[in-house]
Design an enzyme around this catalytic site. Structure first.
Site, PDB file in Angstrom:
ATOM      1  N   ARG A 190       0.842  -1.204   0.000  1.00  0.00           N
ATOM      2  CA  ARG A 190       0.000   0.000   0.000  1.00  0.00           C
ATOM      3  C   ARG A 190       0.873   1.249   0.000  1.00  0.00           C
ATOM      4  O   ARG A 190       0.590   2.220  -0.712  1.00  0.00           O
ATOM      5  CB  ARG A 190      -0.935   0.021   1.209  1.00  0.00           C
ATOM      6  CG  ARG A 190      -2.025  -1.029   1.159  1.00  0.00           C
ATOM      7  CD  ARG A 190      -3.002  -0.855   2.323  1.00  0.00           C
ATOM      8  NE  ARG A 190      -3.780   0.365   2.188  1.00  0.00           N
ATOM      9  CZ  ARG A 190      -4.521   0.896   3.164  1.00  0.00           C
ATOM     10  NH1 ARG A 190      -4.540   0.325   4.367  1.00  0.00           N
ATOM     11  NH2 ARG A 190      -5.211   1.994   2.974  1.00  0.00           N
ATOM     12  N   CYS A 246      -1.284   6.672   8.849  1.00  0.00           N
ATOM     13  CA  CYS A 246      -1.659   5.380   8.258  1.00  0.00           C
ATOM     14  C   CYS A 246      -2.736   5.655   7.223  1.00  0.00           C
ATOM     15  O   CYS A 246      -2.683   6.657   6.522  1.00  0.00           O
ATOM     16  CB  CYS A 246      -2.142   4.415   9.350  1.00  0.00           C
ATOM     17  SG  CYS A 246      -3.523   5.055  10.334  1.00  0.00           S
TER      18      CYS A 246
END
Length: 288
Positions: A190, A246
């Protein structure tokens, strides 16, 4: 008002199942169940109703530990309004003097968010159950489906620490300076922009270093020893102040908790994180 410098380190952020068991019957212990699944948002409350640590109350990530999403402006889990969370904790019976223990069943990913929020609100006596509900059950700890109703009114007063978190504007301002080092808690695919299962844009904030929060725990979901966690942060090779982010500001708290366990200064939290960053197409995106 407290500042970030007042909360540089947090003493003993973890508690074992055995330690909790010995404390559970004591006056002034306040246990919070934070179970949650992104793919099944009703899971946590349902699981709590089916069985939880005796005396525990339930807080939902979406409803209690976050505020309302504003499309195009906020990330997926905006920070809750301190006054609203204060009122909810009072409603559940939390007092200023309480020893708070938070837990989940997902390697403390969501318990870390609750831990961070309580530290942010000025409640220093809060610990995460290391290993979560599995550790409790493996020790033979009992669970109950009885709903917890405290016999006393809560009196918790929130005193937010002024600068434990930063805004997107502050992050943008510091992108080209050595003062801050962003650390991204997401998995490497990611971070690199190779795989993005949740957000509409893949990649990471320029200059960030990938520090997957999954590396903070062992196969049983227990945190690594403090010395090993300290090595993870030392390997970042950065002289700047750490700022954690995040996807939505939840698992970044896991890295902040890991720093606390390691005895390090607490990184600040970029609360909006990646899901907020990408709401403005003028903000730069990096891929590697």
């Amino acid at each position: 008002m407290k500042t970030h410098s007042d909360e540089k380190t947090v003493v003993n952020p973890l508690i074992s199942a055995g330690q909790l068991e010995s404390l559970l019957s004591s006056e002034g212990v306040f246990v919070i169940d934070c179970r949650f699944k992104l793919e099944d948002v009703s899971y946590g409350r349902r699981a709590y109703q089916e069985g939880h640590i005796p005396g525990a109350v339930f807080l939902d990530l979406d409803e209690d530990l976050s505020s309302t999403i504003v499309p195009g402006e906020t990330g997926r889990h905006p920070l809750p309004d301190p006054a609203v969370l204060e009122a909810r904790l009072r409603e559940l019976g939390m007092r200023n003097s309480d020893h708070v223990v938070v837990y989940d069943d997902s390697s403390s990913l969501h318990a870390a968010r609750a831990w961070w929020l309580l530290v942010w609100l000025g409640h220093s006596k809060v610990q995460v159950l290391d290993g979560g509900l599995a550790a409790w059950r493996n020790r033979g700890g009992k669970t109950t489906n009885s709903m917890t109703v405290k016999a006393w009114p809560g009196n918790f007063v929130a005193q937010p620490v002024a600068d434990m978190w930063v805004s997107s504007g502050e992050v943008l301002k510091h992108l080209d300076t050595p003062q801050w080092q962003l650390i991204d808690a997401r998995a490497e695919p990611r971070f690199r922009g190779e795989h993005e299962p949740i957000d509409p844009v893949a990649g990471h904030i320029p200059g960030a270093i990938c520090l997957p929060c999954s590396g903070n725990v062992d196969e049983q979901g227990r945190f690594l020893p403090a010395a090993e966690l300290a090595k993870r942060f030392a390997a970042l090779e950065s002289n700047g102040e750490l700022v954690a982010y995040c996807g939505s500001g939840v698992t970044a708290c896991h890295n902040i908790l890991a720093a606390a366990i390691a005895g390090l200064e607490l990184p600040r939290l970029y609360a909006g994180s990646w899901s907020e960053w990408i709401t403005d197409p003028s903000r730069p995106v990096a891929k590697v």
